[in-house]
Every structure is written in structure tokens, then in C-alpha cells.
Design a protein around this motif. Structure first.
Motif, mmCIF file in Angstrom:
data_model
loop_
_atom_site.group_PDB
_atom_site.id
_atom_site.type_symbol
_atom_site.label_atom_id
_atom_site.label_comp_id
_atom_site.label_asym_id
_atom_site.label_seq_id
_atom_site.Cartn_x
_atom_site.Cartn_y
_atom_site.Cartn_z
ATOM 1 N N LEU A 127 0.859 -1.181 0.000
ATOM 2 C CA LEU A 127 0.000 0.000 0.000
ATOM 3 C C LEU A 127 0.891 1.226 0.000
ATOM 4 O O LEU A 127 1.730 1.393 0.889
ATOM 5 C CB LEU A 127 -0.907 0.016 1.229
ATOM 6 C CG LEU A 127 -1.962 1.127 1.237
ATOM 7 C CD1 LEU A 127 -3.126 0.761 0.325
ATOM 8 C CD2 LEU A 127 -2.475 1.394 2.652
ATOM 9 N N ILE A 128 0.721 2.080 -1.001
ATOM 10 C CA ILE A 128 1.538 3.288 -1.095
ATOM 11 C C ILE A 128 0.684 4.529 -0.864
ATOM 12 O O ILE A 128 -0.514 4.550 -1.133
ATOM 13 C CB ILE A 128 2.254 3.388 -2.458
ATOM 14 C CG1 ILE A 128 1.261 3.400 -3.626
ATOM 15 C CG2 ILE A 128 3.251 2.247 -2.623
ATOM 16 C CD1 ILE A 128 1.913 3.645 -4.978
ATOM 17 N N THR A 129 1.322 5.558 -0.349
ATOM 18 C CA THR A 129 0.717 6.871 -0.145
ATOM 19 C C THR A 129 1.001 7.737 -1.366
ATOM 20 O O THR A 129 2.124 7.728 -1.878
ATOM 21 C CB THR A 129 1.309 7.541 1.105
ATOM 22 O OG1 THR A 129 1.155 6.677 2.219
ATOM 23 C CG2 THR A 129 0.632 8.858 1.399
ATOM 24 N N GLY A 223 2.618 9.019 7.159
ATOM 25 C CA GLY A 223 2.718 7.691 7.760
ATOM 26 C C GLY A 223 1.479 6.880 7.476
ATOM 27 O O GLY A 223 0.366 7.414 7.475
ATOM 28 N N VAL A 224 1.654 5.578 7.217
ATOM 29 C CA VAL A 224 0.526 4.683 6.985
ATOM 30 C C VAL A 224 0.879 3.314 7.525
ATOM 31 O O VAL A 224 2.038 2.890 7.486
ATOM 32 C CB VAL A 224 0.163 4.630 5.476
ATOM 33 C CG1 VAL A 224 1.281 4.013 4.647
ATOM 34 C CG2 VAL A 224 -1.145 3.891 5.246
ATOM 35 N N ASP A 225 -0.119 2.619 8.073
ATOM 36 C CA ASP A 225 0.113 1.290 8.627
ATOM 37 C C ASP A 225 -1.151 0.458 8.440
ATOM 38 O O ASP A 225 -2.250 0.994 8.279
ATOM 39 C CB ASP A 225 0.477 1.384 10.118
ATOM 40 C CG ASP A 225 1.075 0.093 10.657
ATOM 41 O OD1 ASP A 225 1.782 -0.602 9.896
ATOM 42 O OD2 ASP A 225 0.843 -0.230 11.827
ATOM 43 N N TYR A 226 -0.989 -0.863 8.483
ATOM 44 C CA TYR A 226 -2.102 -1.782 8.283
ATOM 45 C C TYR A 226 -2.196 -2.727 9.468
ATOM 46 O O TYR A 226 -1.182 -3.229 9.962
ATOM 47 C CB TYR A 226 -1.900 -2.585 6.993
ATOM 48 C CG TYR A 226 -2.955 -3.653 6.771
ATOM 49 C CD1 TYR A 226 -4.274 -3.310 6.497
ATOM 50 C CD2 TYR A 226 -2.625 -5.007 6.845
ATOM 51 C CE1 TYR A 226 -5.243 -4.285 6.290
ATOM 52 C CE2 TYR A 226 -3.591 -5.990 6.636
ATOM 53 C CZ TYR A 226 -4.896 -5.620 6.369
ATOM 54 O OH TYR A 226 -5.854 -6.582 6.186
ATOM 55 N N ASN A 227 -3.426 -2.979 9.916
ATOM 56 C CA ASN A 227 -3.700 -3.919 10.993
ATOM 57 C C ASN A 227 -4.466 -5.099 10.408
ATOM 58 O O ASN A 227 -5.631 -4.974 10.017
ATOM 59 C CB ASN A 227 -4.520 -3.235 12.095
ATOM 60 C CG ASN A 227 -4.683 -4.100 13.321
ATOM 61 O OD1 ASN A 227 -5.078 -5.267 13.235
ATOM 62 N ND2 ASN A 227 -4.386 -3.525 14.487
ATOM 63 N N GLU A 228 -3.801 -6.251 10.338
ATOM 64 C CA GLU A 228 -4.411 -7.427 9.722
ATOM 65 C C GLU A 228 -5.584 -7.944 10.539
ATOM 66 O O GLU A 228 -6.598 -8.393 9.981
ATOM 67 C CB GLU A 228 -3.363 -8.527 9.561
ATOM 68 C CG GLU A 228 -3.869 -9.778 8.865
ATOM 69 C CD GLU A 228 -2.789 -10.818 8.679
ATOM 70 O OE1 GLU A 228 -3.056 -11.831 7.996
ATOM 71 O OE2 GLU A 228 -1.676 -10.634 9.215
ATOM 72 N N SER A 234 -4.372 2.806 9.199
ATOM 73 C CA SER A 234 -4.209 4.067 9.929
ATOM 74 C C SER A 234 -3.248 4.955 9.139
ATOM 75 O O SER A 234 -2.357 4.462 8.439
ATOM 76 C CB SER A 234 -3.659 3.827 11.334
ATOM 77 O OG SER A 234 -2.379 3.217 11.288
ATOM 78 N N PHE A 235 -3.452 6.273 9.252
ATOM 79 C CA PHE A 235 -2.509 7.198 8.623
ATOM 80 C C PHE A 235 -2.440 8.487 9.422
ATOM 81 O O PHE A 235 -3.356 8.827 10.194
ATOM 82 C CB PHE A 235 -2.855 7.465 7.155
ATOM 83 C CG PHE A 235 -4.189 8.121 6.885
ATOM 84 C CD1 PHE A 235 -4.293 9.491 6.701
ATOM 85 C CD2 PHE A 235 -5.346 7.351 6.766
ATOM 86 C CE1 PHE A 235 -5.515 10.088 6.421
ATOM 87 C CE2 PHE A 235 -6.573 7.939 6.477
ATOM 88 C CZ PHE A 235 -6.656 9.308 6.311
ATOM 89 N N ASP A 293 4.532 9.017 11.277
ATOM 90 C CA ASP A 293 4.801 7.583 11.419
ATOM 91 C C ASP A 293 3.826 6.856 12.336
ATOM 92 O O ASP A 293 4.229 6.129 13.239
ATOM 93 C CB ASP A 293 6.240 7.381 11.918
ATOM 94 C CG ASP A 293 6.718 5.950 11.733
ATOM 95 O OD1 ASP A 293 6.258 5.300 10.786
ATOM 96 O OD2 ASP A 293 7.535 5.482 12.546
ATOM 97 N N VAL A 294 2.530 7.014 12.098
ATOM 98 C CA VAL A 294 1.562 6.272 12.898
ATOM 99 C C VAL A 294 1.688 4.788 12.580
ATOM 100 O O VAL A 294 1.908 4.393 11.438
ATOM 101 C CB VAL A 294 0.125 6.769 12.615
ATOM 102 C CG1 VAL A 294 -0.289 6.499 11.172
ATOM 103 C CG2 VAL A 294 -0.862 6.152 13.585
#
Length: 333
Positions: A127-129, A223-228, A234-235, A293-294
Motif C-alpha cells: 500500500l503506497i501513499t 505515515g501509513v500502517d495496516y492492521n491485519e 491508519s494514517f 509515522d503512525v
């Protein structure tokens, strides 16, 4: 509205003096440098990847040992270099095996969009921003106020196409989730305080820096992150001084709408925290500026597992940063 959890009050803890050794490895690449390092807990270099182009901002390691990196599109073969530019601009994402062979090379760069800053893994996908260009006319026709282009954020999920390139399998655009209260004859008119699941098109008046002229880097999502476990993304937005959570379980069509997915809310904001004035609610602005950087803290028994954490440049004072943890209403298992 269904399953709305936009509570800006959350349990907040400061982690600035806390550190713990989890007997793991660390992966890093200095911005603008061509070499990525994997180091052990004693700071010994376990592996390096040295490439021909510079890393723009972030690197990730897949379970199979392959490196994923964003890089500047400045040596595209048979095409053009980046036509847009800005902070931590990229335009290209690569997957590289431990021997340095590029197994996926995907360009996301044109006169109307450009990848930048962060990326995260969603299974084997990336996943890119990215920015997308909206003219001042488009912004004003949507109830905003602009004298130059604005570059709102969107996310693109890329899968390996099996031929050395990538294919887009999912998208989410902040432009699809706007609201405004300035002109009832224009789209997305409504009471902002009643719709915290939407983004006020006029909430950021003095965004600084970068592309498009006049502060075109509207939100500066960095910042971006994924919760499986939750199938959520989240961003963090520096200029909005907020962090957000959205639903990833949607189709791309649902992500552009206000219904569908596990939440029943489509691509609308599930949770936001940091600056209640952005959605017309009185309260303290908790993130004063420059949030970065969340990410979710892995919920594997370590302290504060399942919390969100951010790097807060002014977490203690204007000249003292902090790593902050936030307990959201819906934590991963």
C-alpha cells in the motif's frame, strides 16, 4: 449512522522514557541513500541491499526476506521522470530479493499523481501513499477555497502481476470523503460537527510546503500502517495534526462511498484523534504539530500492544519530541 466511533478522547500515554529489547532485527535506509541495512540487536550488519536509485523515505521486509522500498523515479526506462515533486517524493516502488534482484518494479508517477512518503504491507501486497492533483477550480467547485492546485492524499494497493510489475487492486481517496458548510449549492454540504466521519474541505487553511504552489501538499500524510486483525488502515497527517483509521475490507467502489465493508461505513473515517477543531468540536488540540509515522504496536504481549503509536515532534515541548501511544476504542486482538 452505523458503528461510528469517532471519539477524540482516548487513553493517552507517553512512551518517551520507555524502551525494551525484543531480540529482533532492525531495518533502515537513510532518506536519499541507496543502501538498506538489516542489523541485529548488537548493531551488527546482517544484510545490505545497495541499489542504483535512492530510497525516498521508507523500507519494509516481507516474510520471505524480500525488501520493499519506495524510490525516486529518476531513471525510468522508456518513460519520463517525475513530472511532480515534493517532500519525500517517490514515483516508484520496488520489491527486491536478498540477492539484490528486482522482482517487482512499479511506477506511480504522472502529471496528475505521484507516490510519496510512506508505504506498508498488506499481506504480499504493498500500500503506497500518493498525491493526486485537483485544480483550484475543482476545489472551489467542491466548496473549498483555493487559488492554486491542491494535492489531496490517496492510497493505492499494489499486487505483483507475475511479470515483474504491479497491478492496482484497491484504492481509497480522501477526495471522496469531503464535507463543507460554506455553500449549500455545492456538493457535500452539511453540518461538519454532525459528520466527523468526513473531512472538512476547508479545515486546513495554511498548509505549508511542497507541490502545487501555495501549500499544495494539503494534508502532508507522512505515515501509513495496516492492521491485519482489524483489516484497517491508519494514517497520520502533519498539517491536520491528526491520525485516522479507515476500513480496508471494502471494495474500491465501497471505499469511494459511505457504506459497505466490515464497518458498514465504506471509506468514511472510522476514528480520528488529535485535533477536534477539525470537525467542529470544542476540545484540546492534542497534537500541536508535525505528527509522523503512525503505526499499531503489535499485540503480542509487549506493553501497550494494540495501541497506536506516533512520533510527535512536539510531544513534550516545541523542542522536545516524544513517541506517544493512544488506546483506540477498537483494539486488535
Amino acid at each position: 449512522m452505523k458503528n461510528i466511533i469517532f471519539i477524540f478522547l482516548a487513553t493517552f500515554i507517553s512512551l518517551i522514557s520507555y524502551s525494551q529489547d525484543f531480540n529482533g532485527f532492525a531495518l533502515y535506509n537513510a532518506q536519499g541513500d541507496n543502501t538498506t541495512y538489516l542489523i541485529d540487536e548488537n548493531q551488527n550488519i546482517a544484510h545490505t541491499w545497495t541499489m542504483s536509485t535512492e530510497c525516498n523515505y521508507t523500507v519494509q521486509l516481507k516474510d520471505n526476506g524480500n525488501l520493499v522500498r519506495g524510490t525516486k523515479n529518476n531513471v525510468q526506462t522508456g518513460g519520463t521522470n517525475n513530472q511532480l515533486n515534493g517532500a519525500a517524493d517517490a514515483g516508484r516502488v520496488q520489491e527486491i530479493d536478498p540477492n539484490g534482484n528486482v522482482v517487482m518494479d512499479f511506477f506511480y508517477s504522472s502529471s496528475s499523481f505521484l507516490s510519496h512518503h510512506d508505504l506498508t504491507l498488506i499481506g504480499d501486497n504493498i500500500l503506497i501513499t500518493a498525491w493526486e492533483v485537483k485544480s483550484s477550480t475543482e476545489v472551489n467547485d467542491a466548496g473549498g477555497s483555493a487559488t492554486s492546485d491542491k494535492w489531496p492524499t490517496h492510497f493505492v494497493e499494489i499486487a505483483n502481476d507475475g511479470n515483474g510489475g504491479g497491478q492496482i487492486v484497491w484504492e481509497w481517496h480522501i477526495w471522496d470523503h469531503m464535507i463543507q458548510d460554506t455553500d449549500s449549492s455545492k456538493p457535500n454540504y452539511g453540518v461538519i460537527s454532525d459528520n466527523p466521519q468526513l473531512i472538512d474541505i476547508n479545515m486546513i487553511n495554511s498548509a505549508g510546503g511542497g507541490p502545487g504552489g501555495g501549500g499544495g501538499d494539503w494534508f502532508h500524510v507522512n505515515g501509513v500502517d495496516y492492521n491485519e486483525d482489524l483489516d484497517q488502515i491508519s494514517f497520520s497527517s502533519r498539517f491536520a495534526s491528526e491520525i485516522y483509521i479507515i476500513d480496508h475490507s471494502t471494495t474500491t467502489a465501497e471505499a469511494a462511498s459511505h457504506s459497505g465493508g466490515n464497518s458498514g461505513m465504506g471509506g468514511d473515517i472510522l476514528y480520528r484523534w488529535g485535533n477536534p477543531n477539525n470537525y467542529g468540536i470544542s476540545g484540546t488540540q492534542v497534537i500541536p504539530n508535525a505528527v509522523h509515522d503512525v503505526r499499531w504496536i503489535t499485540n503480542d504481549g509487549r506493553p501497550n500492544g494494540g495501541f497506536l503509536q506516533v512520533f510527535n515532534n512536539s510531544g513534550v515541548s516545541n523542542n522536545q519530541s516524544a513517541v506517544d501511544g493512544i488506546e483506540t476504542p477498537n483494539r486488535s486482538k
